[in-house]
Enzyme design. Structure first.
Site, short mmCIF file in Angstrom:
data_model
loop_
_atom_site.label_atom_id
_atom_site.label_comp_id
_atom_site.label_asym_id
_atom_site.label_seq_id
_atom_site.Cartn_x
_atom_site.Cartn_y
_atom_site.Cartn_z
N GLU A 1 -1.14 -2.73 6.51
CA GLU A 1 0.22 -3.01 7.02
C GLU A 1 0.70 -1.84 7.89
O GLU A 1 1.85 -1.41 7.81
CB GLU A 1 1.20 -3.22 5.86
CG GLU A 1 0.76 -4.29 4.88
CD GLU A 1 1.73 -4.52 3.73
OE1 GLU A 1 2.89 -4.02 3.80
OE2 GLU A 1 1.35 -5.19 2.78
N HIS B 1 2.63 2.51 5.69
CA HIS B 1 3.94 2.53 6.37
C HIS B 1 4.38 3.99 6.46
O HIS B 1 4.72 4.61 5.45
CB HIS B 1 4.97 1.73 5.57
CG HIS B 1 4.64 0.27 5.45
ND1 HIS B 1 4.58 -0.57 6.54
CD2 HIS B 1 4.33 -0.49 4.37
CE1 HIS B 1 4.27 -1.79 6.13
NE2 HIS B 1 4.10 -1.77 4.82
N ASN C 1 -3.58 -3.88 -3.31
CA ASN C 1 -2.88 -3.39 -2.12
C ASN C 1 -1.63 -2.59 -2.53
O ASN C 1 -0.89 -3.03 -3.42
CB ASN C 1 -2.45 -4.62 -1.29
CG ASN C 1 -1.95 -4.29 0.09
OD1 ASN C 1 -2.62 -3.59 0.86
ND2 ASN C 1 -0.78 -4.78 0.44
N ASP D 1 2.24 0.72 10.18
CA ASP D 1 3.29 0.99 11.18
C ASP D 1 3.71 2.44 11.03
O ASP D 1 3.68 3.00 9.93
CB ASP D 1 4.46 0.01 11.11
CG ASP D 1 5.13 -0.13 9.76
OD1 ASP D 1 4.90 0.71 8.87
OD2 ASP D 1 5.92 -1.08 9.58
N GLU E 1 1.40 -3.64 -5.01
CA GLU E 1 2.43 -2.65 -5.40
C GLU E 1 2.70 -2.56 -6.90
O GLU E 1 3.84 -2.57 -7.33
CB GLU E 1 3.74 -2.95 -4.66
CG GLU E 1 3.59 -2.93 -3.16
CD GLU E 1 4.92 -3.17 -2.42
OE1 GLU E 1 5.90 -3.55 -3.07
OE2 GLU E 1 4.93 -2.99 -1.20
C1 XIL Z 1 8.05 -7.27 4.39
C2 XIL Z 1 8.24 -8.20 5.57
O1 XIL Z 1 7.76 -7.56 6.71
C3 XIL Z 1 9.72 -8.53 5.72
O2 XIL Z 1 9.87 -9.55 6.72
C4 XIL Z 1 10.29 -9.04 4.41
O3 XIL Z 1 11.67 -9.20 4.54
C5 XIL Z 1 10.01 -8.04 3.30
O4 XIL Z 1 8.62 -7.81 3.22
N1 XIL Z 1 4.99 -4.21 1.70
C6 XIL Z 1 4.41 -5.46 1.74
C7 XIL Z 1 4.90 -6.46 2.71
O5 XIL Z 1 3.41 -5.70 1.04
O6 XIL Z 1 4.79 -7.77 2.22
C8 XIL Z 1 6.33 -6.18 3.14
O7 XIL Z 1 6.67 -7.11 4.16
C9 XIL Z 1 6.46 -4.75 3.58
C10 XIL Z 1 6.12 -3.79 2.47
#
Ligand code: XIL
Length: 448
Positions: free
Chosen positions: A267, A238, A201, A269, A159
């Protein structure tokens, strides 16, 4: 239709055309697997999930995770605050627990994450400048060394780009140590664990036309051209109603892959429910299947109740551990893929290498790149001059649909591309939609 709009139309048509082509090629596959991991693995990919260490004592959770997934990411346990709570005091217990669970069950591990502006331990949040740069590199080295040989791919940097239209780096204490902090982190990671794939990432990098996507693309292109060790790009993915799966997702994945990196959905969802959620999940799997270098997909948790966005019910299993419509859509889509060989079985005739004789003061040499059902990549290396003009002529009905490391113009027929240096050295590449004609292009080189 002029050249520009033809290309725009061609790009828009890619998702549809690819989907139709792959559907035809993959028809008749009887080898339907019954879990996500098995289906993906039979077709050369992985299907993973994020695991929270605190849930490893929940047997419903571990039963599903063990049955369905073959790649594991620690949801929080390998982050900076978890692994280095006090400066130079490392804590690998929680991360090790997840790695041991994964490897003990025959699964591979994605490492997440070595350098990030978020979830830093307090001591690091308060640091700036050269002491922070040093502390960050020490962290990368120590954590990657601890897990050396156990990690399939590391999210080295997470990020680092800003949202919105700026295309700029995100402001952070790490960014303020100097713009080269990202490549420094990648180099440190490569030295510490030479066999792990090293990924950048990020999120909001799904839509090809967004400034953030373009900015990350240019960074990866620059890293590749300068030999910074980068092997892959992770797309967090996401999604929700305000940020839906873009229709050009396949184009994004393909364009990054064409830079010579693997792409992974890291990641995933998607908030929602029912068939609309299922359709979006299916589209993501389809996009990954259509890109040879899309090596796998990871969902960010097991059941909806395990999600960091639980209220959006964004995952494949409900809170009772039952498969949702989205699960069925993902498995069915994975099962449409042809087992074992994602590349075309007959690559078509090859011709002898097309090399320009060099009468114009330079020599252009063609080499073959990747091939797919409907297209192939080619690469041209120029020697003898750094101030070259290379023409690349393709035969009918071929079309060049993408180029990289070159400044390109086109003749009115669309068959002749004239390329000049764009500051990325003397090797450039392109994708040719072949329309059944696999013949290599002809080249000629002259100096400007
Ligand atoms: C999130 C986790 O799922 C949570 O449990 C934590 O509180 C915050 O981080 N981007 C990422 C992940 O790269 O590491 C994040 O994970 C979600 C967004």
């Amino acid at each position: 239709m002029n050249r520009k709009s033809w290309r725009a139309a061609a790009v828009t048509g890619v998702v549809v055309a690819m989907t139709a082509a792959t559907a035809i090629l993959w028809q008749g596959t009887s080898n339907a697997a019954s879990t996500l991991g098995a289906s993906a693995a039979e077709r050369g990919r992985y299907f993973g999930t994020a695991i929270a260490g605190s849930r490893l004592s929940d047997s419903q959770y571990t039963t599903i995770a063990n049955r369905e997934f073959n790649m594991i990411t620690a949801e929080n346990e390998m982050k900076l605050d978890a692994t280095e709570p006090n400066q130079n005091q490392f804590s690998f217990g929680s991360g090790d627990q997840i790695v041991n669970w994964a490897t003990g069950n025959g699964k591979r591990v994605r490492g997440h994450t070595l350098a990030w502006h978020s979830q830093q331990p307090g001591w690091m949040q308060r640091m700036e400048g050269s002491s922070l740069r040093q502390a960050m590199l020490n962290h990368v080295t120590r954590v990657a060394t601890n897990y050396r040989g156990k990690i399939y791919a590391w999210d080295v940097v997470n990020e680092a780009f800003a949202d919105g239209a700026s295309g700029a780096r995100r402001d952070s204490n790490l960014q303020r140590t100097g713009n080269d902090w990202i490549e420094a982190a990648f180099r440190a990671a490569r030295s510490a664990d030479p066999n792990a794939k090293l990924c950048y990432n990020d999120y909001n990098t799904d839509n090809w036309s967004h400034a953030k996507t373009q900015a990350v693309y240019r960074m990866v292109q620059d890293f590749k051209s300068r030999g910074v060790p980068i092997d892959c790009v992770g797309f967090q993915a996401h999604f929700n109603s305000g940020n839906p799966v873009p229709s050009n997702y396949h184009t994004t994945l393909q364009n990054f892959a064409d830079l010579g990196v693997d792409v992974q959905i890291t990641e995933l969802d998607i908030e929602g429910s029912g068939s609309s959620q299922a359709d979006q999940y299916r589209g993501i799997v389809q996009a990954c299947q259509a890109v040879a270098r899309c090596t796998g997909i990871t969902v960010w948790g097991v059941r909806d109740s395990d999600s960091w966005r639980a209220s959006g019910t964004p995952l494949l299993f409900n809170g009772s551990g039952q498969k949702k419509a989205a699960y069925d859509a993902v498995l069915a889509q994975l099962n449409t893929g042809q087992p074992t060989n994602p590349s075309p079985s007959s690559p078509g005739p090859s011709t002898s290498p097309t090399t320009d004789p060099g009468g114009g003061g330079c020599t252009a040499t063609y080499s073959e790149g990747q091939k797919w059902n409907d297209r192939f990549n080619g690469q041209v290396t120029v020697t003898g001059s750094s101030n070259w003009i290379v023409t690349v002529t393709v035969g009918s009905p071929q079309r060049i649909t993408a180029t990289w490391n070159v400044s390109a113009t086109w003749d009115s027929s669309g068959n002749v591309m004239t390329g000049r240096p764009n500051g990325n050295g003397d090797t450039f590449g392109f994708t040719i939609q072949h329309g059944g004609n696999w013949t290599w292009p002809t080249l000629s080189c002259r100096t400007a």
